[in-house]
Design a protein around this motif. Structure first.
Motif, mmCIF file in Angstrom:
data_model
loop_
_atom_site.group_PDB
_atom_site.id
_atom_site.type_symbol
_atom_site.label_atom_id
_atom_site.label_comp_id
_atom_site.label_asym_id
_atom_site.label_seq_id
_atom_site.Cartn_x
_atom_site.Cartn_y
_atom_site.Cartn_z
ATOM 1 N N ILE A 126 0.772 -1.053 -0.053
ATOM 2 C CA ILE A 126 0.030 -0.058 0.029
ATOM 3 C C ILE A 126 0.759 1.105 -0.121
ATOM 4 O O ILE A 126 0.482 2.390 -0.528
ATOM 5 N N MET A 127 1.891 1.232 0.615
ATOM 6 C CA MET A 127 2.855 2.527 0.703
ATOM 7 C C MET A 127 3.386 2.972 -0.525
ATOM 8 O O MET A 127 3.698 4.043 -0.752
ATOM 9 N N ARG A 128 3.490 1.906 -1.594
ATOM 10 C CA ARG A 128 3.898 2.218 -2.851
ATOM 11 C C ARG A 128 2.998 3.534 -3.219
ATOM 12 O O ARG A 128 3.250 4.517 -3.972
ATOM 13 N N TRP A 129 1.696 3.149 -3.178
ATOM 14 C CA TRP A 129 0.450 3.999 -3.729
ATOM 15 C C TRP A 129 0.678 5.364 -2.868
ATOM 16 O O TRP A 129 0.020 6.283 -3.416
ATOM 17 N N VAL A 130 0.538 5.180 -1.581
ATOM 18 C CA VAL A 130 0.530 6.417 -0.829
ATOM 19 C C VAL A 130 1.585 7.465 -1.000
ATOM 20 O O VAL A 130 1.349 8.518 -1.171
ATOM 21 N N THR A 131 2.815 6.821 -1.142
ATOM 22 C CA THR A 131 3.917 7.976 -1.299
ATOM 23 C C THR A 131 4.340 8.015 -2.546
ATOM 24 O O THR A 131 5.509 8.676 -2.784
ATOM 25 N N THR A 132 3.737 7.503 -3.733
ATOM 26 C CA THR A 132 4.337 7.526 -4.845
ATOM 27 C C THR A 132 4.355 8.980 -5.500
ATOM 28 O O THR A 132 3.710 9.623 -5.265
ATOM 29 N N THR A 133 5.512 9.365 -6.077
ATOM 30 C CA THR A 133 5.446 10.380 -6.848
ATOM 31 C C THR A 133 5.723 10.097 -8.500
ATOM 32 O O THR A 133 6.137 11.111 -9.134
ATOM 33 N N ASN A 134 5.507 8.947 -8.693
ATOM 34 C CA ASN A 134 5.579 8.430 -10.218
ATOM 35 C C ASN A 134 4.441 9.036 -10.885
ATOM 36 O O ASN A 134 3.338 8.509 -10.706
ATOM 37 N N HIS A 135 4.502 9.498 -12.202
ATOM 38 C CA HIS A 135 3.159 10.175 -12.845
ATOM 39 C C HIS A 135 2.475 8.824 -13.266
ATOM 40 O O HIS A 135 1.314 9.038 -13.605
ATOM 41 N N LYS A 136 3.240 7.763 -13.625
ATOM 42 C CA LYS A 136 2.384 6.468 -14.085
ATOM 43 C C LYS A 136 1.440 6.022 -12.964
ATOM 44 O O LYS A 136 0.106 5.757 -13.146
ATOM 45 N N ASP A 137 2.116 5.707 -11.724
ATOM 46 C CA ASP A 137 1.245 5.565 -10.503
ATOM 47 C C ASP A 137 0.059 6.372 -10.270
ATOM 48 O O ASP A 137 -0.936 5.962 -10.157
ATOM 49 N N ILE A 138 0.593 7.726 -10.325
ATOM 50 C CA ILE A 138 -0.472 8.527 -9.808
ATOM 51 C C ILE A 138 -1.650 8.504 -11.066
ATOM 52 O O ILE A 138 -2.837 8.731 -10.618
ATOM 53 N N GLY A 139 -1.263 8.615 -12.170
ATOM 54 C CA GLY A 139 -2.169 8.532 -13.523
ATOM 55 C C GLY A 139 -3.153 7.332 -12.920
ATOM 56 O O GLY A 139 -4.232 7.399 -13.183
ATOM 57 N N THR A 140 -2.475 6.028 -12.785
ATOM 58 C CA THR A 140 -3.524 5.144 -12.577
ATOM 59 C C THR A 140 -4.342 5.157 -11.361
ATOM 60 O O THR A 140 -5.343 4.922 -11.549
ATOM 61 N N MET A 141 -3.897 5.764 -10.275
ATOM 62 C CA MET A 141 -4.868 6.163 -8.963
ATOM 63 C C MET A 141 -5.968 6.986 -9.461
ATOM 64 O O MET A 141 -7.134 6.717 -9.132
ATOM 65 N N TYR A 142 -5.479 8.290 -10.182
ATOM 66 C CA TYR A 142 -6.655 8.970 -10.571
ATOM 67 C C TYR A 142 -7.491 8.176 -11.510
ATOM 68 O O TYR A 142 -8.679 8.489 -11.419
ATOM 69 N N LEU A 143 -7.251 7.402 -12.446
ATOM 70 C CA LEU A 143 -8.261 6.750 -13.144
ATOM 71 C C LEU A 143 -9.156 5.745 -12.431
ATOM 72 O O LEU A 143 -10.178 5.584 -12.455
ATOM 73 N N TRP A 144 -8.494 5.067 -11.477
ATOM 74 C CA TRP A 144 -9.257 4.280 -10.667
ATOM 75 C C TRP A 144 -10.173 5.008 -9.865
ATOM 76 O O TRP A 144 -11.347 4.576 -9.767
ATOM 77 N N PHE A 145 -9.785 6.068 -9.190
ATOM 78 C CA PHE A 145 -10.654 6.901 -8.357
ATOM 79 C C PHE A 145 -11.837 7.439 -9.233
ATOM 80 O O PHE A 145 -12.860 7.333 -8.803
ATOM 81 N N SER A 146 -11.362 7.965 -10.239
ATOM 82 C CA SER A 146 -12.435 8.509 -11.172
ATOM 83 C C SER A 146 -13.486 7.222 -11.572
ATOM 84 O O SER A 146 -14.774 7.439 -11.873
ATOM 85 N N PHE A 147 -13.109 6.245 -11.846
ATOM 86 C CA PHE A 147 -13.818 4.947 -12.366
ATOM 87 C C PHE A 147 -14.618 4.790 -10.866
ATOM 88 O O PHE A 147 -16.074 4.309 -11.156
ATOM 89 N N ALA A 148 -14.167 4.594 -9.871
ATOM 90 C CA ALA A 148 -15.069 4.413 -8.769
ATOM 91 C C ALA A 148 -16.184 5.376 -8.313
ATOM 92 O O ALA A 148 -17.248 5.259 -8.072
ATOM 93 N N MET A 149 -15.555 6.692 -8.570
ATOM 94 C CA MET A 149 -16.823 7.713 -8.566
ATOM 95 C C MET A 149 -17.659 7.591 -9.691
ATOM 96 O O MET A 149 -19.127 8.096 -9.309
ATOM 97 N N PHE A 150 -17.384 7.227 -10.871
ATOM 98 C CA PHE A 150 -18.138 6.857 -12.171
ATOM 99 C C PHE A 150 -19.342 6.002 -11.512
ATOM 100 O O PHE A 150 -20.477 6.302 -11.656
ATOM 101 N N LEU A 151 -18.841 5.114 -11.011
ATOM 102 C CA LEU A 151 -19.779 4.064 -10.403
ATOM 103 C C LEU A 151 -20.564 4.583 -9.470
ATOM 104 O O LEU A 151 -22.011 4.329 -9.163
ATOM 105 N N THR A 152 -20.211 5.318 -8.417
ATOM 106 C CA THR A 152 -21.160 5.984 -7.157
ATOM 107 C C THR A 152 -22.234 6.946 -8.193
ATOM 108 O O THR A 152 -23.178 6.798 -7.814
ATOM 109 N N GLY A 153 -21.743 7.791 -9.089
ATOM 110 C CA GLY A 153 -22.626 8.667 -9.332
ATOM 111 C C GLY A 153 -23.537 7.761 -10.534
ATOM 112 O O GLY A 153 -24.662 8.191 -10.515
#
Lengths: 178, 524
Positions: free
Chosen positions: B18-45
């Motif tokens: 989990i720490m990889r994702w919490v502390t990451t500064t890599n643009h690819k990791d962060i991009g992935t997290m953005y995309l998963w977050f937005s998909f979760a929000m898309f399902l919520t909405g």
């Protein structure tokens, strides 16, 4: 390495500029408030609380009668507020004075501000008020009763299909110190 | 604020778990997290949308009490706009912008991490506001006072969430602008940048221009609610119409914030699958810029019925119609790119062509709404709902799907299941139109928005629309399955899986290495 340090510095310089820009835009959001106020004042939109200048050459149109219904409301304050007559009939162009009465039923001094509202909406354009209790705030001592006039003319240019209009005032409490 | 530049060494060390994702500064990791977050929000909405459509399936009140229904419509709008569409585009930018301009990472890697991790906080504030006394905000996603001045704790949570989301967007935008302006590979002049990068640059400028104004607006609302100011409170001499002016000064550019990156994605995909360079590249750049500029002077077309002088209505009507010109330039350029190209119709291309078709329908209904006398008729009816779902779902969302399918082989190193993906496209396309096309008729017949019940004459079309919406919602689970299937296995993707691709990311291996372009490529 020196190259990457320069790059870092240019990035930070850019960051600072963009942050300043962000803060300026936040301020701009607030600046919109006085800007809109000024805009409305200059263009005469929404000047409900200022006296209108009366055109001296206004002609009374004796062929028409307009019924004016008077309405009074109080919002969230212990005042009684009513017009002394429920409705009046006048010719367009004729000036008239109507009276309202407010009474402070509480045991405190309260100040209030009346906000007008017109129906139909376009009446605002044709109603020329040159005296109104809504131009200033009203301060009433405990138990005080006050009668207040509104003097106005209805512009004869008002469309011919309008025969009845309503003028409504609502008193809102002003916070102490306002 | 401390700005720490991330200068990685030449190794792939990063914390695991989990720490990889919490502390990451890599643009690819962060991009992935953005995309998963937005998909979760898309399902919520989407869940909220299903609730709305279930209530509207039949006349009468069946499932949702009116107050809860209003919370559903309000939160559906807020979550989809701020939680799903915007973060999805930022996620795509995080993944793609550095790779497309030949940069090793985003300019401010740690700020990037922070701007992502603000999002789950805001998202959970919005969702948990359903469970506080008084329920979630229910005054519409535009939160006009006096309703928003009166609501309970839910409104305060919404205001706070918007503050956080705004801060996140502004940081994201600053990061993207700096990356694009300062970190391009040698030789990549501004006019050689891929269209996706161009559209994001302009979008990011729009974001720093208007997001602070939104922050100011919600701050005014907050002080009106709790600290005795009277910006919008008529009782204290304020003006509720002022809120609408200030809100839409943000709100209209926001519409373009959600569509310009979509234009960029489509402008990448159409040339790739037509195997021709983009027709009229420079006119595309200028069209994007002029749309952005025009978007700042049309806000009052959202408020034609508030009682504006005719001169004002005419100005905003003509300015709004003028936006159709640069938008038309774009549509013609995409069409001209396809003209006589050797076209193939893989899923990204299908979604892009679907985008063009349906976005143009949404654009036309937008021009219809711009005409003042018609707008006064259709204001706050389902016609407007149909219009903005045609530009936001079949516009922004379809472009996001297109982009995900287009770049998924690069991200995962594997091909997605083309057959299932095509099925996802056709199901989305059909059900979307079933759900939303009939809403034009409902609106023209006078069905108002944000009302849980309706007159009997609207019953048939509402049932059709609900069936379409349920189908569309379910089809998105197929998308989730396709993406997971692609991550877990599948045919190995080539470095350049689409033979028409010309941008820099296709010169990298698939999957893209954790650190890419540490030595910048040279663009001739």
């Amino acid at each position: 390495m020196t190259q990457s340090v320069t790059k870092t510095n240019t990035n930070v310089a850019m960051l600072k500029k963009l942050l300043v820009f962000t803060v300026v835009m936040f301020g701009f959001g607030y600046a919109l408030v006085p800007m809109y106020e000024r805009f409305c004042e200059v263009t005469g939109i929404n000047n409900l609380l200022q006296p209108d200048v009366l055109d001296k050459n206004i002609k009374v149109d004796m062929t028409r009668m307009i019924a004016i219904e008077l309405d009074a409301n109080v919002r969230g304050m212990p005042w009684k507020f009513k017009p002394l007559q429920a409705s009046v009939k006048i010719h367009p162009g004729e000036s008239i004075e109507v009276m309202y009465e407010i009474r402070n039923d509480s045991d405190q001094e309260i100040s209030g501000q009346a906000i007008p509202s017109y129906s139909p909406r376009l009446l605002e354009k044709y109603l020329k008020k040159f005296e109104c209790f809504c131009f200033t705030k009203q301060v009433l001592k405990p138990g005080e009763v006050r009668q207040m006039p509104v003097k106005f003319v209805i512009d004869p240019q008002i469309p011919v299909d309008i025969n009845t209009v309503t003028i409504s005032y609502t008193f809102f409490a002003l916070e102490p110190g306002m | 604020m401390a700005v720490v530049q991330d200068v990685h060494g030449h190794h792939d060390h990063h914390p695991s778990g989990i720490m990889r994702w919490v502390t990451t500064t890599n643009h690819k990791d962060i991009g992935t997290m953005y995309l998963w977050f937005s998909f979760a929000m898309f399902l919520t909405g989407g869940f909220l949308a299903m609730g709305i459509r279930a209530e509207l399936f039949m006349p009468g009140i069946q499932i949702l009490e009116p107050e809860l229904f209003n919370s559903f419509t309000t939160l559906h709008g807020l979550i989809m706009v701020f939680g799903a569409i915007m973060p999805a585009f930022v996620g795509l930018a995080n993944w793609q912008v550095p790779m497309m301009i030949g940069a090793p990472d985003m300019a401010f890697a740690r700020m990037n991490n922070w701007s992502f991790w603000l999002l789950p906080v805001a998202g959970s504030l919005l969702i948990s506001s359903f469970f506080v006394p008084g329920g979630a905000a229910a005054g519409g996603w535009t939160f006009y006072p006096p309703l928003s001045a009166q609501g309970g704790l839910g409104v305060d949570m919404m205001i706070f969430a918007i503050h956080i989301l705004g801060a996140s967007s502004i940081m994201g935008a600053i990061n993207i602008i700096t990356t694009i302006l300062n970190m391009r590979a040698p030789g990549m002049t501004l006019m050689k940048m891929p269209m996706f990068v161009w559209t994001w640059l302009i979008t990011a400028y729009l974001l720093v221009l208007v997001m602070p104004v939104l922050a100011g607006t919600v701050t005014m609302l907050l002080t009106d609610r709790h600290f005795g100011t009277s910006f919008f409170n008529a009782a204290g001499g304020g003006d509720p119409v002022l809120f609408q002016h200030v809100f839409w000064f943000f709100g209209h550019p926001e519409v373009y914030i959600m569509i310009l990156p979509a234009f960029g994605i489509v402008s990448e995909i159409i040339p790739t699958f037509s195997r021709k360079p983009l027709f009229g590249y420079s006119s595309m750049v200028y069209a994007t810029a002029s749309i952005a500029i025009l978007s700042c002077v049309v806000w009052a077309h959202h408020m034609f019925t508030v009682g504006m002088p005719a001169v004002g209505q005419l100005f905003f009507m003509y300015a709004t119609m003028l936006i159709a010109v640069p938008t038309g330039v774009k549509v013609f350029n995409w069409t001209a790119t396809m003209w006589r190209g050797s076209m193939t119709f893989e899923t990204p291309m299908l979604f892009s062509i679907g985008f063009i078709f349906l976005f143009v329908i949404g654009g036309f209904s937008g021009v219809v709404c711009a005409i003042v006398p018609i707008d006064i008729q259709v204001q706050d009816t389902y016609y407007v709902i149909a219009h903005f779902h045609y530009v936001l779902v079949s516009g922004a969302l379809f472009a996001i799907f297109a982009g995900v399918y287009y770049w998924l082989p690069k991200w995962c190193g594997r091909m997605y299941d083309e057959k299932l993906a095509k099925m996802h496209f056709w199901l989305s396309m059909i059900f979307f139109n079933v759900a939303f096309f009939v809403q034009h008729f409902l609106g023209l017949a006078g069905m108002p928005r944000r009302i849980p019940d309706y007159s009997l004459q609207f019953a048939d079309f509402n049932m059709i629309s609900s069936i379409g919406a349920f189908g569309f919602g379910l089809s998105q689970l197929l998308f989730l399955y396709i993406v997971i299937k692609c991550i877990r296995g599948g045919e190995k993707a080539a470095d350049k899986p689409w033979d028409g691709g010309t941008t820099l990311e296709w010169t990298l291996p698939s999957p893209a290495p954790y650190h890419s372009f540490e030595t910048p490529p040279v663009i001739k």
